[in-house]
Design a protein around this motif. Structure first.
Motif, PDB file in Angstrom:
ATOM      1  N   ASN A   4       0.824  -1.209   0.000  1.00 55.89           N
ATOM      2  CA  ASN A   4       0.000   0.000   0.000  1.00 55.89           C
ATOM      3  C   ASN A   4       0.860   1.262   0.000  1.00 55.89           C
ATOM      4  O   ASN A   4       0.637   2.203   0.763  1.00 55.89           O
ATOM      5  N   SER A   5       1.845   1.282  -0.876  1.00 56.75           N
ATOM      6  CA  SER A   5       2.806   2.384  -0.918  1.00 56.75           C
ATOM      7  C   SER A   5       2.907   2.904  -2.338  1.00 56.75           C
ATOM      8  O   SER A   5       2.311   2.354  -3.269  1.00 56.75           O
TER       9      SER A   5
ATOM     10  N   ALA B 226       3.323  -5.736  -2.252  1.00 59.19           N
ATOM     11  CA  ALA B 226       1.923  -5.791  -2.655  1.00 59.19           C
ATOM     12  C   ALA B 226       1.336  -4.389  -2.749  1.00 59.19           C
ATOM     13  O   ALA B 226       1.614  -3.528  -1.919  1.00 59.19           O
ATOM     14  N   ARG B 227       0.556  -4.196  -3.784  1.00 63.98           N
ATOM     15  CA  ARG B 227      -0.214  -2.964  -3.969  1.00 63.98           C
ATOM     16  C   ARG B 227       0.682  -1.724  -3.919  1.00 63.98           C
ATOM     17  O   ARG B 227       0.462  -0.807  -3.131  1.00 63.98           O
ATOM     18  N   ILE B 228       1.692  -1.707  -4.777  1.00 67.70           N
ATOM     19  CA  ILE B 228       2.557  -0.545  -4.936  1.00 67.70           C
ATOM     20  C   ILE B 228       2.062   0.250  -6.140  1.00 67.70           C
ATOM     21  O   ILE B 228       1.903  -0.299  -7.232  1.00 67.70           O
TER      22      ILE B 228
ATOM     23  N   GLY C 103      -1.208  -6.669  -7.268  1.00 71.10           N
ATOM     24  CA  GLY C 103      -2.002  -5.524  -6.841  1.00 71.10           C
ATOM     25  C   GLY C 103      -1.371  -4.186  -7.188  1.00 71.10           C
ATOM     26  O   GLY C 103      -1.912  -3.129  -6.823  1.00 71.10           O
ATOM     27  N   HIS C 104      -0.247  -4.181  -7.904  1.00 71.55           N
ATOM     28  CA  HIS C 104       0.420  -2.922  -8.239  1.00 71.55           C
ATOM     29  C   HIS C 104      -0.352  -2.191  -9.335  1.00 71.55           C
ATOM     30  O   HIS C 104      -0.994  -2.808 -10.188  1.00 71.55           O
ATOM     31  N   ARG C 105      -0.238  -0.880  -9.300  1.00 71.92           N
ATOM     32  CA  ARG C 105      -0.834  -0.045 -10.343  1.00 71.92           C
ATOM     33  C   ARG C 105       0.273   0.821 -10.942  1.00 71.92           C
ATOM     34  O   ARG C 105       0.853   1.669 -10.255  1.00 71.92           O
ATOM     35  N   ILE C 106       0.553   0.576 -12.206  1.00 76.28           N
ATOM     36  CA  ILE C 106       1.597   1.286 -12.950  1.00 76.28           C
ATOM     37  C   ILE C 106       0.880   2.205 -13.930  1.00 76.28           C
ATOM     38  O   ILE C 106       0.332   1.750 -14.939  1.00 76.28           O
ATOM     39  N   THR C 107       0.845   3.500 -13.634  1.00 77.75           N
ATOM     40  CA  THR C 107      -0.029   4.401 -14.386  1.00 77.75           C
ATOM     41  C   THR C 107       0.659   5.722 -14.702  1.00 77.75           C
ATOM     42  O   THR C 107       1.414   6.261 -13.894  1.00 77.75           O
ATOM     43  N   HIS C 108       0.409   6.245 -15.888  1.00 79.21           N
ATOM     44  CA  HIS C 108       0.764   7.605 -16.294  1.00 79.21           C
ATOM     45  C   HIS C 108       2.275   7.888 -16.236  1.00 79.21           C
ATOM     46  O   HIS C 108       2.686   9.033 -16.065  1.00 79.21           O
ATOM     47  N   ASN C 109       3.097   6.864 -16.377  1.00 74.90           N
ATOM     48  CA  ASN C 109       4.535   7.080 -16.370  1.00 74.90           C
ATOM     49  C   ASN C 109       5.050   7.328 -17.785  1.00 74.90           C
ATOM     50  O   ASN C 109       4.473   6.866 -18.767  1.00 74.90           O
ATOM     51  N   ASP C 110       6.155   8.053 -17.872  1.00 73.45           N
ATOM     52  CA  ASP C 110       6.817   8.331 -19.145  1.00 73.45           C
ATOM     53  C   ASP C 110       8.214   7.720 -19.050  1.00 73.45           C
ATOM     54  O   ASP C 110       9.076   8.244 -18.327  1.00 73.45           O
ATOM     55  N   VAL C 111       8.428   6.600 -19.736  1.00 77.73           N
ATOM     56  CA  VAL C 111       9.649   5.814 -19.560  1.00 77.73           C
ATOM     57  C   VAL C 111      10.279   5.585 -20.936  1.00 77.73           C
ATOM     58  O   VAL C 111       9.646   4.995 -21.816  1.00 77.73           O
ATOM     59  N   PHE C 112      11.521   6.017 -21.096  1.00 76.54           N
ATOM     60  CA  PHE C 112      12.158   5.939 -22.415  1.00 76.54           C
ATOM     61  C   PHE C 112      13.665   5.980 -22.276  1.00 76.54           C
ATOM     62  O   PHE C 112      14.208   6.199 -21.191  1.00 76.54           O
TER      63      PHE C 112
END
Length: 772
Positions: free
Chosen positions: A383-384, A410-412, A436-445
């Motif tokens: 939860n972090s 869990a749930r990062i 449970g992780h949420r990987i969202t709206h990142n810009d990775v290149f």
């Protein structure tokens, strides 16, 4: 000695008074923390502008816990720019001229790995010499050649830095000295959990006196008590102004007998820590990583902690490590750059894992697997979040590094980060524990710059169900598919990110990675790879100039690849059944659609021009509404990737936006399989085949089938083996193999099976027959 000063007072809810202390140097900082432990009215310690050279890490334990209403805060004073440094000033040095332009001074203090003169970081003596203008790793094939090693009188304490021989990250090896025959005596490989020979060309050695030959280099002879330098200007070095690293960690937020709670670290500059690669000995389960659980900020046995608004720069190791038991930890709004290791790591303890294994080839029999889902204890981060961080130019010493690392957690949430210029992935998930992780709206290149077989996003899932032998894994997948989700208990959601990898895949789900939902992502170069795993749903993504790479799927994996826009032909490797659904996709080339349909997929898919709105500005909105509607594709925002705070957004770079191509990875017929002595063979032709077989390059012959009773069967060859050598010669085609087998009377074959090399003996009679 500095003195903590009471500068402000506030009233807490309930009438109790809260105090803020302002400090001006490292000693008054420690005094203020001691006062705060004894006096619960002190809830905030502020640092004035200045350099705080820490003699020991700042420790924030449960005695400094705050509350939800009044957390304990360690922060810069308003308008101040305090710098926490892990480097300490050396005493006055009395230099004497030595030889070859070198100077030396007596120094009997503690050893260190990094040395500054003023603000100039000096280079520890190395070969080849460091050249900032040289791109790439900066190594040399002769770094450890016998001729060079013969020049070294006593290399004990030297370190070999190298890339992995197959390109799977970096590694370090301590040099313990010389053996009686004059060759080097090496310690174990560090940092990398896939132990194989290091690269024979991407390697350098540091901390050798005989290699001290370039201006700006130094060497510390701990045994004799001398510090050597070659001055940049060729003049006598100054007596004062040298600083050496003394601390691995600058702040440790760690509960000892109980959790530390409600702590905030804000608006600080943290720099100049000691490298930690020599301590990276702990394997993170069966991932490719070994790790050391210390960062400039290290958090464990803690809850409700925030690290925000700070700058991490010029560190020898990691920036923020959240280890073991921790919950509701937020790492947000930081600028992390030019550091030796990983930016942010959430890493649980293996005692929280059921049926843990620690190296790729370790395995458990099915009967020995703990069938209880989920974790065994709470010794893991959960939860972090890591959000709105600007992360770039990391992994400058430890190449097995990433922007955000998640292992046994869990749930990062990983949200709105800008991550670029990485030696490996920008975001890496080491295992399926526990999702449970949420990987969202990142810009990775601009990722995978020095290595290979990886992606801007990478994950593994070598969890308790996984077995390195593919035949055994096929049996498990058929008989016990439920085992795959014992650890990956919650789906990992990857949504609305922008990815670009020009040296691998934009998104790479590797060995066993299971239980993912990947939707509404923009992928700008390398496409998407799904190696064997279970329950991956990939839908409504745009793969610009890229394609779909399914590798060695299980027959009942249950994968879905629907409603995606792809600009190249599917690139399958050893796919027998196409998951739950591969359909309703948008191809650019009609030939690619026809090739997919010929394989039995994409019955309802379409082909045509997506008519992207403004690709030169990064807007790949599909304006061909008619075709998009036919497959159920829905556009998603193109302007919400990466950091949001204005100060970071102004500094953040963006990826190069590719011009869409009409022909990308078009379906090219593979070379026809050939028969030889009962073997059906084809050459390794594609990056996908190389990756699927676990090869270092596109070398070898894939064994597709073996006739019973044939010489190949007698030699012990199996389907999926790759013959990479015969009689110590590389094999790339059937004609070369045939000629080598004709050298009789028997021939030793080098074979890669299940990502391990082994030797097989081609039978004597068969080798003799090959002469006729």
């Amino acid at each position: 000695m500095g003195k903590a000063v009471l500068v402000a007072m506030a009233v807490l809810v309930g009438g109790a008074q809260a105090e803020t202390l302002t400090v001006t140097d490292a000693r008054s900082l420690e005094a203020a923390l001691q006062r705060a432990r004894a006096d619960k009215r002190i809830t905030r310690v502020e640092l004035a502008t200045g350099r705080y050279e820490l003699a020991a890490p700042i420790v924030i334990d449960e005695a400094l816990s705050g509350t939800a209403d009044e957390p304990f805060v360690l922060a810069a004073a308003p308008g101040a720019q305090p710098v926490l440094s892990g480097a300490t000033s050396l005493p006055a040095l009395r230099w004497e001229r030595w030889k070859d332009g070198l100077w030396r001074a007596r120094f009997a203090g503690a050893s260190f790995q990094r040395l500054w003169l003023g603000q100039q970081l000096l280079v520890r003596a190395r070969y080849p010499n460091f050249d900032p203008a040289q791109p790439g790793f900066g190594g040399a094939a002769d770094a450890t050649s016998p001729e060079r090693v013969a020049r070294w009188r006593d290399p004990q304490g030297a370190v070999l830095h190298a890339l992995h021989g197959y390109g799977w990250g970096g590694l370090q090896v301590a040099i313990l000295g010389k053996k009686p025959d004059g060759s080097l005596d090496y310690g174990p490989q560090l940092a990398n959990n896939r132990v194989m020979p290091p690269s024979d060309k991407d390697r350098y050695v540091e901390n050798v006196l005989e290699e001290l030959d370039a201006p700006g280099e130094w060497f510390h002879d701990r045994k004799q008590g001398w510090l050597y330098v070659k001055p940049l200007a060729g003049e006598r070095p100054p007596a004062r102004g040298f600083r050496g690293t003394a601390q691995e960690a600058l702040i440790r937020i760690e509960g000892r007998r109980a959790q530390v709670q409600h702590v905030q670290v804000r608006n600080l500059v943290l720099r100049e820590t000691e490298p930690t690669f020599l301590k990276a000995t702990e394997p993170l389960l069966r991932s490719d990583w070994k790790f050391h659980r210390v960062g400039a900020v290290t958090i464990e046995n803690a809850g409700d902690v925030r690290v925000e608004g700070s700058e991490f720069v010029d560190l020898g190791g990691h920036a923020v490590v959240v280890s073991g038991r921790a919950q509701r930890v937020a790492v947000s709004g930081n600028h992390i750059h030019d550091i030796g290791g990983t930016a942010v790591a959430f890493v649980g303890r293996p005692e929280a894992v059921r049926s843990p294994l620690f190296e790729y080839h370790e395995r458990l029999e099915v009967a020995a697997i703990d069938r209880t889902p989920g974790p065994k204890s709470d010794a893991y981060p959960r939860n972090s979040e890591a959000s709105d961080n600007l992360i770039h130019d990391i992994g400058q010493i430890d190449r097995q590094a990433t922007g955000v690392q998640i292992a046994m957690a869990a749930r990062i949430t990983v949200d709105h980060n800008s991550i670029y210029r990485m030696p490996r992935a920008g975001i890496n998930i080491g295992d399926g524990n526990w999702g449970g992780h949420r990987i969202t709206h990142n810009d990775v290149f601009d990722t995978v710059r020095l290595t290979g077989d990886h992606g801007s996003f990478n994950s593994w899932g070598r969890d308790r169900f996984w077995h390195p032998d593919r035949a055994e894994m096929d049996r498990r997948a058929a008989a016990h598919p439920e085992l795959a989700l014992l650890d990956a208990v919650e789906p990992i959601v990857m949504r609305r990110n922008r990815w670009r990898c020009d040296h691998g895949w934009d998104v790479d789900l590797d060995d066993g990675a299971s239980n993912y939902v990947i939707e509404e992502n923009l992928m700008l170069a390398g496409g998407l790879k799904l190696r064997e795993g279970f329950q991956r749903i990939v839908r409504n993504n745009i793969l610009v100039n890229g394609s779909f790479h399914p590798h060695v799927w299980f027959d009942n994996g249950g994968d879905v690849f629907d409603s995606n826009l792809v600009m190249g032909a599917h690139q399958p490797v050893e796919i027998r059944r196409w998951g739950r659904s591969v359909n309703r996709n948008f191809f650019v080339a009609e030939a690619d659609l026809q090739a997919a349909q010929a394989r039995g997929t994409d019955a309802d898919s379409v082909a045509g021009d997506p008519r992207f709105a403004a690709p030169a500005r990064g807007d790949y909105t599909v304006t061909n509404a008619a075709l998009a509607e036919r497959i159920g594709f829905v556009n998603f925002p193109m302007d919400d990737f990466g950091v949001r705070p204005a100060r970071l957004k102004a500094m953040a770079l963006q990826p190069a936006f590719p011009v869409p191509k009409r022909e990308v990875n078009q379906a090219v017929p593979p070379q026809a399989a050939q028969q030889l002595h009962g073997l059906t063979l084809k050459p390794v032709e594609t990056l996908g085949e190389q990756s699927a077989a676990g090869l270092g390059d596109k070398t070898g012959l894939i064994v597709l089938a073996i006739e019973a009773g044939s010489p190949g069967a007698a030699a012990g060859l199996q389907a999926r083996d790759v013959i990479v050598g015969a009689a110590q010669r590389l094999i790339n085609d059937v004609a070369t193999l045939q000629s080598m087998l004709a050298t009789g009377p028997s021939v030793e074959l080098t074979v890669v099976r299940n990502q391990a090399r082994l030797s097989l003996q081609w039978p004597r009679a068969a080798a003799s027959d090959a002469n006729h």
